[in-house]
Design a protein around this motif. Structure first.
Motif, short mmCIF file in Angstrom:
data_model
loop_
_atom_site.label_atom_id
_atom_site.label_comp_id
_atom_site.label_asym_id
_atom_site.label_seq_id
_atom_site.Cartn_x
_atom_site.Cartn_y
_atom_site.Cartn_z
N THR A 1 -6.04 -11.24 2.34
CA THR A 1 -6.36 -10.47 1.16
C THR A 1 -5.32 -9.38 1.02
N THR A 2 -5.11 -8.91 -0.19
CA THR A 2 -4.17 -7.82 -0.43
C THR A 2 -4.95 -6.55 -0.71
N ALA A 3 -4.58 -5.48 -0.03
CA ALA A 3 -5.28 -4.20 -0.19
C ALA A 3 -4.29 -3.12 -0.60
N GLU A 4 -4.68 -2.36 -1.63
CA GLU A 4 -3.87 -1.22 -2.05
C GLU A 4 -4.48 0.08 -1.58
N GLN A 5 -5.77 0.04 -1.25
CA GLN A 5 -6.46 1.21 -0.71
C GLN A 5 -6.87 0.86 0.72
N TYR A 6 -6.49 1.72 1.66
CA TYR A 6 -6.80 1.43 3.06
C TYR A 6 -6.70 2.70 3.88
N LYS B 1 2.73 3.34 9.00
CA LYS B 1 4.04 3.28 8.35
C LYS B 1 3.92 3.11 6.83
N ALA B 2 2.93 2.34 6.38
CA ALA B 2 2.79 2.05 4.95
C ALA B 2 2.04 3.13 4.18
N TYR B 3 1.19 3.88 4.87
CA TYR B 3 0.28 4.82 4.21
C TYR B 3 0.99 5.91 3.37
#
Length: 171
Positions: free
Chosen positions: A25-30, A144-146
């Protein structure tokens, strides 16, 4: 003839395995968390050297919740070589406290300081929010992505009960 009887069982097992395999799944909020903790534990047994499953008593513990790699309030040690922050050490149990939990005929081990980390990932897809256990590698990828809020492709474990992998989505 015996081989033909086994074939339906193999097909059923493979079908079940396919149905319970991983999904993505792809998440933009995490948000990734790492709960770091210290606990004092003592082993008790009738014979500590030969008893395979001694009774374990947990005494004082302390913990701190790391979020997305940022320094949490209450952290006193860190970041360590894995980027984690740690709480203060809990007080070591006294000999009186240790002996109070001893049962007749039991031997008492020495207090041991246990260091533990539990990783979780909370992510949103649409209006749904999920929190699942994960591992260090996923935690680090989120750290790293946040800052840039880079969307992540998440690989979920068997029956979607955990997050096994997180990778940045490249556009």
């Amino acid at each position: 003839m015996q081989k033909l009887k086994i074939l339906p069982s193999i097909i059923t097992a493979l079908t079940a395995l396919t149905l319970t395999s991983c999904s993505t799944t792809t998440a933009e909020q995490y948000e990734a968390t790492a709960l770091t903790s210290y606990s004092w534990q003592v082993k008790y047994a009738n014979n500590l050297t030969s008893q395979p499953q001694p009774r374990i008593e947990i005494f004082a513990n302390t913990s701190v919740l790391n979020r997305n790699g940022l320094k949490p309030a209450g952290a006193v040690v860190g970041p360590d070589d894995r980027g984690l922050w740690w709480p203060t050490l809990p007080p070591r149990p006294s000999i009186d406290e240790v002996e109070q939990r001893k049962r007749p005929q039991e031997e008492v081990g020495k207090p041991e300081l246990i260091k533990d980390v539990k990783y979780k990932l909370t992510y949103g897809v649409g209006n749904t929010q999920n929190t699942l256990p994960t591992n260090y590698d996923v935690y680090r990828q989120v750290v790293k992505a946040y800052p840039q809020r880079t969307p992540l492709e998440l690989t979920l474990g068997v029956n979607d009960n955990s997050v096994e992998k997180a990778e940045p989505v490249t556009k």
